[in-house]
Design a protein around this motif. Structure first.
Motif, short mmCIF file in Angstrom:
data_model
loop_
_atom_site.label_atom_id
_atom_site.label_comp_id
_atom_site.label_asym_id
_atom_site.label_seq_id
_atom_site.Cartn_x
_atom_site.Cartn_y
_atom_site.Cartn_z
N SER A 1 54.63 40.60 42.65
CA SER A 1 53.48 40.80 43.67
C SER A 1 52.76 42.00 43.49
CB SER A 1 53.99 40.61 45.22
OG SER A 1 54.47 39.41 45.38
N VAL A 2 53.56 43.12 43.28
CA VAL A 2 53.12 44.50 43.04
C VAL A 2 52.14 44.54 41.74
CG1 VAL A 2 53.74 46.90 42.35
CG2 VAL A 2 55.11 45.50 43.84
N ARG A 3 52.50 43.89 40.76
CA ARG A 3 52.00 43.75 39.41
C ARG A 3 50.53 43.07 39.60
NH1 ARG A 3 52.06 46.75 35.44
NH2 ARG A 3 49.94 46.79 36.06
N SER A 4 50.59 41.94 40.52
CA SER A 4 49.46 41.17 40.75
C SER A 4 48.32 42.20 41.65
CB SER A 4 49.77 39.99 41.61
OG SER A 4 50.34 39.31 40.84
N LEU A 5 48.72 43.03 42.32
CA LEU A 5 48.14 44.02 42.91
C LEU A 5 47.47 44.96 42.08
CD1 LEU A 5 47.01 45.32 45.67
CD2 LEU A 5 49.17 46.67 45.75
N MET A 6 48.15 45.42 41.06
CA MET A 6 47.71 46.33 40.32
C MET A 6 46.63 45.83 39.38
SD MET A 6 49.11 48.96 41.18
CE MET A 6 48.34 50.04 39.91
N ASP A 7 46.88 44.36 39.01
CA ASP A 7 45.90 43.84 38.28
C ASP A 7 44.68 43.75 38.82
OD1 ASP A 7 47.93 43.48 36.29
OD2 ASP A 7 48.33 41.30 36.84
N GLY B 1 39.08 48.00 41.71
CA GLY B 1 39.43 49.40 42.24
C GLY B 1 40.32 49.21 43.35
N ALA B 2 41.13 50.44 43.26
CA ALA B 2 42.25 50.38 44.23
C ALA B 2 42.17 50.07 45.63
CB ALA B 2 43.10 51.66 44.30
N GLU B 3 41.24 50.98 46.44
CA GLU B 3 41.13 50.63 47.85
C GLU B 3 40.36 49.12 48.09
OE1 GLU B 3 38.39 52.68 51.56
OE2 GLU B 3 39.35 53.72 49.96
N GLU B 4 39.54 48.71 47.11
CA GLU B 4 38.96 47.39 47.29
C GLU B 4 40.15 46.43 47.46
OE1 GLU B 4 36.10 46.29 48.59
OE2 GLU B 4 36.09 48.39 48.94
N ALA B 5 40.99 46.53 46.18
CA ALA B 5 42.23 45.58 46.06
C ALA B 5 43.15 45.54 47.31
CB ALA B 5 42.97 45.98 44.82
N VAL B 6 43.45 46.80 47.96
CA VAL B 6 44.14 46.74 49.08
C VAL B 6 43.62 46.22 50.37
CG1 VAL B 6 45.36 48.08 50.76
CG2 VAL B 6 45.71 48.89 48.43
N ARG B 7 42.23 46.49 50.54
CA ARG B 7 41.54 45.92 51.41
C ARG B 7 41.50 44.57 51.44
NH1 ARG B 7 38.43 48.91 54.88
NH2 ARG B 7 38.54 51.47 54.61
N ALA C 1 48.63 55.83 41.31
CA ALA C 1 48.48 56.82 42.13
C ALA C 1 47.31 56.54 43.17
CB ALA C 1 48.27 58.30 41.44
N GLU C 2 46.07 55.86 42.71
CA GLU C 2 45.07 55.57 43.52
C GLU C 2 45.45 54.34 44.60
OE1 GLU C 2 41.76 54.43 41.26
OE2 GLU C 2 42.07 56.30 39.82
N VAL C 3 46.39 53.43 44.17
CA VAL C 3 46.92 52.28 44.85
C VAL C 3 47.76 52.92 45.79
CG1 VAL C 3 48.22 50.13 44.66
CG2 VAL C 3 46.55 50.72 43.14
N ARG C 4 48.83 53.72 45.45
CA ARG C 4 49.66 54.36 46.29
C ARG C 4 49.04 55.12 47.64
NH1 ARG C 4 54.36 59.18 45.27
NH2 ARG C 4 55.27 58.88 47.32
#
Length: 377
Positions: free
Chosen positions: A249-255, A261-267, A305-308
């Protein structure tokens, strides 16, 4: 003598009228006609109060047990590991401090309470991409031929645990027996610079109280099954996406972060109501101590680092060990499934420790079910 009306009795019991009448017919509650209205009955107050107290105690016990099995209070005694004040301890020793210098083999001796160094009989060989499949096969073969754990002394079980662990190590980290396991993994993956981080990871993941895979291993051992069967059941549970498979799941988030982009992925995850496997842990309200110990030892790749930063800001919780393992895998160019391989190798030590502890107790783990199905006759 004190007597209650039906309404008063039902309020105390918290049950339906049919249950009240059944208790009367079975002699548990004495009843008599109401002198003011012979169509009604009165119920002996002491009998009603006694049954009400018994039912309340049963309901309380059931509620506590149900809560305990889902991130609740401890459900069985263990001398092996605990999480206290945001820190993980192995037999009273801080796991994060042990990770500064110890090897997995030394932690095995600590958790197994062995008074001599661990002896693994490595067969050499090369790392295979299907290492996880190989360890499943090897443990399954042993589970059908090893002796049951029931009725055997702890010294005998420790010797067998050493042998079972050697079987797992041969499949996941092949190499010469005198080479520490973290070096064997680093060599198998052709990444010698990662050896120190692998060592720390193995120590930090060796045990973690009654997590899902460990509880499964203890249940298996409680039935008297072989230690290899206990390890196999733990390994099977570990592969689930809510446990050791969370790295995917972490790998999918990183992909996704690499794409938008990091923030858009998290959002995007949060907008869809999807939980982030990369952050938070119910047993560490102030942050996963294992993640802190790992992340302090290497520089995060820029995207991680950006995703964190985005995840911690938007979710409000620190990243966890699943994120740290996946980040380490990327930073040191390890195989994609390295987090699960490291997890499985390390946690085998804990599964075997718990299996031996459970076997020594002589108790079968057999919870009761709180039935919520159709009414029974």
């Amino acid at each position: 003598m004190s007597w209650l009306t039906a309404e008063q009795a039902l309020n105390l019991l918290g049950t339906k009228s049919q249950t009240l009448y059944a208790n009367v017919s079975r002699g548990r509650i004495r009843a008599k006609p109401d002198p003011t209205d012979t169509r009604r009955s009165l119920y002996f107050a002491d009998d009603v109060k006694r049954l009400a107290a018994r039912h309340a105690g049963r309901r309380k016990t059931e509620a506590v047990a149900a809560d305990a099995i889902q991130w609740g209070d401890p459900v069985l005694p263990s001398a092996l590991s605990t999480i206290s004040h945001g820190r993980l301890f192995y037999r009273g020793q801080d796991a994060a401090k042990l990770a500064e210098y110890a090897t997995l083999e030394e932690v095995a001796c600590l958790l197994w309470d062995m008074k001599r160094p661990l002896r693994l009989e490595g067969q050499g060989g090369n790392y295979e991409p299907s290492a996880l499949a190989a360890v499943f096969s090897a443990l399954a073969e042993r589970a059908s031929t090893d002796l049951p754990s029931l009725g055997r002394s702890l010294p005998a079980l420790r010797n067998e645990a050493e042998s079972v662990f050697g079987t797992v190590a041969d499949a996941l980290a092949p190499g010469l027996s005198h080479v520490p396991l973290h070096l064997r993994l680093a060599e198998a993956w052709n990444q010698p610079d990662a050896a120190e981080l692998i060592r720390r990871s193995l120590v930090l993941l060796a045990d973690h109280e009654l997590n899902a895979s460990t509880f499964t291993a203890r249940i298996t051992a409680s039935a008297g099954a072989t230690l290899s069967a206990a390890a196999l059941s733990g390994l099977s549970t570990l592969t689930g996406p809510l446990h050791g498979g969370a790295w995917q799941s972490v790998r999918s988030l990183m992909d996704l972060a690499a794409s938008i982009g990091a923030e858009e992925a998290v959002r995007s995850y949060l907008a869809e109501g999807r939980s982030l496997a990369a952050v938070g842990h119910p047993l560490y309200p102030d942050g996963d101590a294992r993640a802190r110990a790992l992340l302090a030892c290497f520089t995060l790749p820029p995207l991680f680092a950006e995703v964190r930063r985005a995840a911690e800001e938007l979710v409000g919780e620190p990243v966890n060990v699943d994120f740290a393992l996946t980040a380490m895998t990327s930073a040191y160019h390890l195989p994609r499934d390295a987090p699960l391989i490291i997890f499985a190798l390390a946690r085998t030590v804990g599964w075997l420790a718990h299996a031996m502890e459970q076997s020594a107790s002589g108790h079968l783990i057999r919870p009761r079910a709180r039935y919520v199905g159709p009414p029974v006759e």
